[in-house]
Design a protein around this motif. Structure first.
Motif, short mmCIF file in Angstrom:
data_model
loop_
_atom_site.label_atom_id
_atom_site.label_comp_id
_atom_site.label_asym_id
_atom_site.label_seq_id
_atom_site.Cartn_x
_atom_site.Cartn_y
_atom_site.Cartn_z
N PRO A 21 0.71 -1.11 -0.01
CA PRO A 21 0.02 0.02 0.15
C PRO A 21 0.79 1.12 0.04
N TYR A 22 2.15 1.37 0.40
CA TYR A 22 2.94 2.37 0.56
C TYR A 22 3.66 2.65 -0.91
N SER A 23 3.48 1.83 -1.78
CA SER A 23 4.42 2.00 -2.89
C SER A 23 3.55 2.22 -4.13
N THR A 59 9.09 4.22 1.56
CA THR A 59 8.82 4.81 0.25
C THR A 59 7.74 5.72 0.37
N GLY A 60 6.83 6.08 1.34
CA GLY A 60 5.82 6.87 1.29
C GLY A 60 6.09 8.11 1.03
N VAL A 61 7.30 8.92 1.52
CA VAL A 61 7.28 10.12 1.07
C VAL A 61 7.63 10.45 -0.64
N VAL A 62 8.40 9.44 -0.90
CA VAL A 62 8.62 9.70 -2.60
C VAL A 62 7.29 9.38 -3.29
N TYR A 168 -6.82 9.80 -4.45
CA TYR A 168 -6.97 9.72 -3.16
C TYR A 168 -8.12 9.38 -2.65
N SER A 169 -8.44 8.15 -2.60
CA SER A 169 -9.59 7.73 -2.46
C SER A 169 -9.58 7.20 -0.74
N PRO A 170 -10.84 6.65 -0.32
CA PRO A 170 -10.95 6.26 1.11
C PRO A 170 -9.97 4.97 1.41
N THR A 171 -9.68 4.04 0.42
CA THR A 171 -8.91 2.70 0.43
C THR A 171 -7.52 3.43 0.86
N PHE A 172 -6.97 4.37 -0.25
CA PHE A 172 -5.57 4.75 -0.23
C PHE A 172 -5.53 5.44 1.23
N TYR A 173 -6.28 6.22 1.80
CA TYR A 173 -6.13 7.00 3.01
C TYR A 173 -5.91 5.89 4.04
N LYS A 174 -6.73 4.74 4.05
CA LYS A 174 -6.86 3.93 5.15
C LYS A 174 -5.56 3.28 4.86
N ASN A 175 -4.74 2.81 3.95
CA ASN A 175 -3.58 2.28 3.72
C ASN A 175 -2.37 3.09 4.18
N VAL A 176 -2.26 4.39 4.39
CA VAL A 176 -1.55 5.21 4.93
C VAL A 176 -1.50 5.48 6.40
#
Length: 288
Positions: A21-23, A59-62, A168-176
């Motif tokens: 999820p972070y990549s 990998t999050g910040v990149v 930037y979906s709910p799934t994406f937000y949850k993953n981070v």
């Protein structure tokens, strides 16, 4: 950061990795270059081994930057060949020192604008844009749209906005680690910062430039109970800039991992110390 087919900055298909999820973010993945274990100064030095959680989190910040520029790069030409008549400043970096020319004339919202129409202005623009695109404000729809408008060529900004609204979906937000609406869980502080270490003009023309920005960054959730602690990462961003409407704007970008120094012996701060530092220390306007 969200699963799906992804493209690198030049639009080449890189395959899907839905388990990481972070990549990925909105179907995009960063291009990363693995550096040798040693360097000229430390031929026998090796990077400390990363555990699986650190490797995922780092990998999050990149990825924040990838999300902001991946769409804009679709259909762009090769970055390898310089245009006829282009100035190639070379590989040696020059000192960041005062030149007597004011590099920033104003601000577009919270982002510096009005950069000088020269190499110094292009480098300053690239550094400031890297900071904005790697900020926590990219996770908020309204501020994200303002950042894209302020940093990108108007010819690519509208399509990029649509792509990011989907990414930037709910799934994406949850993953981070964020709530479904992108807000930060109660009691935690979301950290996402990019800090330029240096810049280099790789190509310079009258109304176009290629600038590399070497960066370090922080990303994660700080506070008691966080399962995604704040970590650091190192990466280099290459920005293709155009002189548009009296200022430098991004038309396309690419990104690689490193150069990364050997980790020091600093004691890791507590979650509360990190959260307090993020609240107490603001960022900078960068000038060359």
């Amino acid at each position: 950061m969200s699963p799906g087919d992804e493209h690198d900055y030049r639009g080449k298909d890189q395959g899907s990795h839905p388990d990481d999820p972070y990549s990925t973010l909105g179907g995009t993945r960063q291009t990363r270059t693995r550096l040798p274990d040693g360097d000229a100064g430390h031929p026998h030095a090796r990077r400390p081994a990363r555990n699986s959680r650190s490797l995922v989190t780092i990998t999050g910040v990149v990825v924040l930057l990838i999300a902001a520029i991946a769409f804009a790069n679709r259909g762009s030409g090769s970055d390898d060949a310089a245009a006829p008549g282009a100035k190639s400043p070379g590989t040696a970096g020059s000192a960041t020192a005062a030149t007597g020319t004011k590099p920033v004339q104003g601000k577009n919202g919270t982002i510096a604008s009005g950069f000088a129409h020269d190499e110094q202005g292009a480098q300053s623009a690239a550094a400031n844009y890297a900071v904005a695109l790697g900020s926590a404000e990219m996770f908020v729809a309204e501020s994200r749209r303002s950042i894209i408008e302020a940093t990108h060529d108007p010819a690519v900004a509208p399509g990029l906005q649509d792509s990011l609204d989907t990414a930037y979906s709910p799934t994406f937000y949850k993953n981070v680690g964020l709530n479904d609406d992108g807000s930060t869980p109660t009691g935690l502080t979301f950290v996402s910062r990019t800090v330029p270490v240096g810049t280099k003009a790789v190509k310079m023309e009258t109304d176009a430039a290629t600038v590399e920005v070497w960066c370090t960054g922080l990303v994660g959730l700080s506070g008691q109970g966080s399962t995604k602690p704040v970590t650091e990462t190192w990466f280099t961003i290459s920005q293709e800039l155009k002189w548009v409407g009296g200022d430098w704007k991004i038309s396309s970008s690419s990104q690689t991992e490193g150069p990364t120094p050997v980790n020091g012996d600093n004691r890791a701060s507590t979650a509360d110390e990190m959260a307090a530092a993020v609240d107490a220390y603001g960022g900078f306007t960068y000038a060359r």
